[in-house]
Design a protein around this motif. Structure first.
Motif, PDB file in Angstrom:
ATOM      1  N   LYS A 119       0.518  -1.226   0.034  1.00 38.58           N
ATOM      2  CA  LYS A 119      -0.129   0.023   0.118  1.00 38.58           C
ATOM      3  C   LYS A 119       1.040   1.189   0.029  1.00 38.58           C
ATOM      4  O   LYS A 119       1.606   1.299   0.750  1.00 38.58           O
ATOM      5  CB  LYS A 119      -0.805   0.214   1.172  1.00 38.58           C
ATOM      6  CG  LYS A 119      -1.835   0.997   0.990  1.00 38.58           C
ATOM      7  CD  LYS A 119      -3.088   0.894   2.214  1.00 38.58           C
ATOM      8  CE  LYS A 119      -3.993   1.816   2.210  1.00 38.58           C
ATOM      9  NZ  LYS A 119      -5.105   1.391   1.181  1.00 38.58           N
ATOM     10  N   SER A 122      -3.109   3.570  -2.829  1.00 40.32           N
ATOM     11  CA  SER A 122      -2.913   2.431  -3.862  1.00 40.32           C
ATOM     12  C   SER A 122      -2.710   0.974  -3.110  1.00 40.32           C
ATOM     13  O   SER A 122      -1.640   1.086  -2.257  1.00 40.32           O
ATOM     14  CB  SER A 122      -2.283   2.629  -4.985  1.00 40.32           C
ATOM     15  OG  SER A 122      -2.542   3.891  -5.506  1.00 40.32           O
ATOM     16  N   ASN A 156      -2.034  -3.267  -3.668  1.00 39.58           N
ATOM     17  CA  ASN A 156      -1.798  -4.518  -4.546  1.00 39.58           C
ATOM     18  C   ASN A 156      -1.660  -5.860  -3.646  1.00 39.58           C
ATOM     19  O   ASN A 156      -1.082  -5.758  -2.581  1.00 39.58           O
ATOM     20  CB  ASN A 156      -0.145  -4.024  -5.151  1.00 39.58           C
ATOM     21  CG  ASN A 156       0.016  -5.138  -6.186  1.00 39.58           C
ATOM     22  OD1 ASN A 156      -0.869  -5.855  -6.671  1.00 39.58           O
ATOM     23  ND2 ASN A 156       1.463  -5.353  -6.494  1.00 39.58           N
TER      24      ASN A 156
END
Length: 120
Positions: free
Chosen positions: A51, A56, A58
């Protein structure tokens, strides 16, 4: 010197939950990305979740829908909430951070690891 210290690992039964935490300390100016990797015996280390400071995320395909990564930027801490744990989640989990030190240097730092064991 910057350190990452993980905690929260342990033994849990399949289907159970566990929350890992990782706190970064030291001469830190800012942290961009923080994440979790894991390494099972005889296997390569793999990304579990990451993060960025902007939010964002993943996730590894194997943990999507079960694990949630979160960050408290003010505390320089990242968490990994692990639900519906499976035996294949058993591994040493390592915290990782990409950051800028107080001296303006970009660093990639690893924690010492915390063991998660999921029994069947």
């Amino acid at each position: 010197q910057v350190q990452l210290v993980e905690s929260g690992g342990g033994l849990v039964q399949a289907g159970g939950s566990l929350r890992l935490s990782c706190a970064a300390s030291g001469n830190i100016f800012s942290i961009n990305a923080m994440g979790w990797y894991r390494q099972a015996p005889g296997k390569q280390r793999e990304l579990v979740a990451a993060k960025t400071s902007g939010g964002s995320t993943n996730y590894a395909d194997s943990v999507k829908g079960r694990f949630t990564i979160s960050r408290d930027n003010a505390k320089n801490t990242v968490y990994l909430q692990m639900n519906s744990l499976k035996p294949e989640d058993t591994a040493v989990y390592y915290c990782n951070a990409g950051l800028v030190s107080g001296f303006g240097r970009y660093l990639e730092v690893w924690g010492q690891g915390t063991l998660v064991t999921v029994s069947s």
